[in-house]
Design a protein around this motif. Sequence first.
Motif: not given
Length: 443
Positions: A99-100, A178, A315, A343, A345-346, A355
Amino acid sequence: MHNLALSMAEKGFTVTGSDDEIYEPSRTRLEKAGILPEAKGWFPEKISPDLDAIILGMHARQDNPELIKAQELGVPVYSFPEFIYEQSQEKIRVVISGSHGKTSITSMVLHVLNAQDLDFDYLVGAQIEGFDLMVRLSTDAPMIIIEGDEYLTSPLDRRPKFFHYQHDILLMSGIAWDHFNVFPTFENYCEQFEKLVDMTPPAGTFIYCQEDSIVKQLGENCKISNVNLVPYKAHPYTIRDGKTYLITPENEIEIPIFGQHNLQNLQGALEICGSLGLSDAQFYASITSFKGAAKRQETMASSETSVLYRDFAHAPSKLKATVNAVKNQFPDRKLVAVQELHTYSSLNKDFISNYAHTFDAADEAIVYLNPKAVSLKKLELMDAQTLREGFQKEDLLVFTDINLLKTHLEAKEYAQTNLLLMSSGNYDDMDLSILKQKINQKI
């Protein structure tokens, strides 16, 4: 897609294409190569039986007239990852997933292999120093290094891209939810990575970060015959006077990158290079000149007492890691951290609680969201209190007007202060010239 087009043209193929919008730098680079479409839009008459293949972009629709014509004529249609595999079947395929950290690890590996004068192909998600393109597909390179994205393959194939590469060597950096719009539950998201691990061939290699509890479990539970399991954690390091040093068996080595997450990334890159036959000494000799990929802790301006960083973090896990890295690197400086929610999602209020506490290390935390971007994604514009509750930070500042954010940041003094701008977007092309001037001033 435009990088792939340029790579295939360089390889000697005749390349044409279509799109409804072409932005910079794609437009100029395609024009320079002589393959910029004459007009924007879709033209079924371009599609003929003598085409060897069509490569379908992720954002084309299923009713795209050129796609329909290709299907009627029986012209082979590949998704982006399918074509990458088709062009690299005879090569050693290294896939970097998670994911990162994917782009950073891939960039480090490419930098070291390049510095060691090895021949290799690659696919990476950012522009990096020393490489003209983000894709290379040659005839003779014995290996290909692929940044393995979990996002959807194409409008015709709703599986993750990384399923198609059929890796020989797999690295997994970490898993944090994500793509909320595609993977509606965390369990469903994790399942994609579990399937990827199961695709590792017998006698293949699985390199995994044991500091991520989910990835560690996948590694320890891997039952593939004769698989080479390589757990890793952050490379030993120390910080002195705002600089990071690798602690190696022989000595300490100063490196330009920093942060616990980047030292994890670095160790992962070292393990990949080792699996490809390089020695630790070769890796250390080359990594000292690695400056990072574009928008990954990228220094936009600096003085003796302050730095302006730009970072792709969007993310939750990326945001937290980046904020913590900058604060830990300069504990005596104030940190002003800004996050553009960009995004799907955010910008979704059902996801925003993920978050929580990601901004805790910042002395001043700011969120910017563009009402137009929210509207385009057909979402509800969150108010300041919803965001404060989501981030679990009562003093969170919220801006929905880029000019007001710009004025707020430009009014500050940056002595003993770092400014961190994070986003997968571009802050509506906010002009940074005044901020750069203020931070470049010698105090």
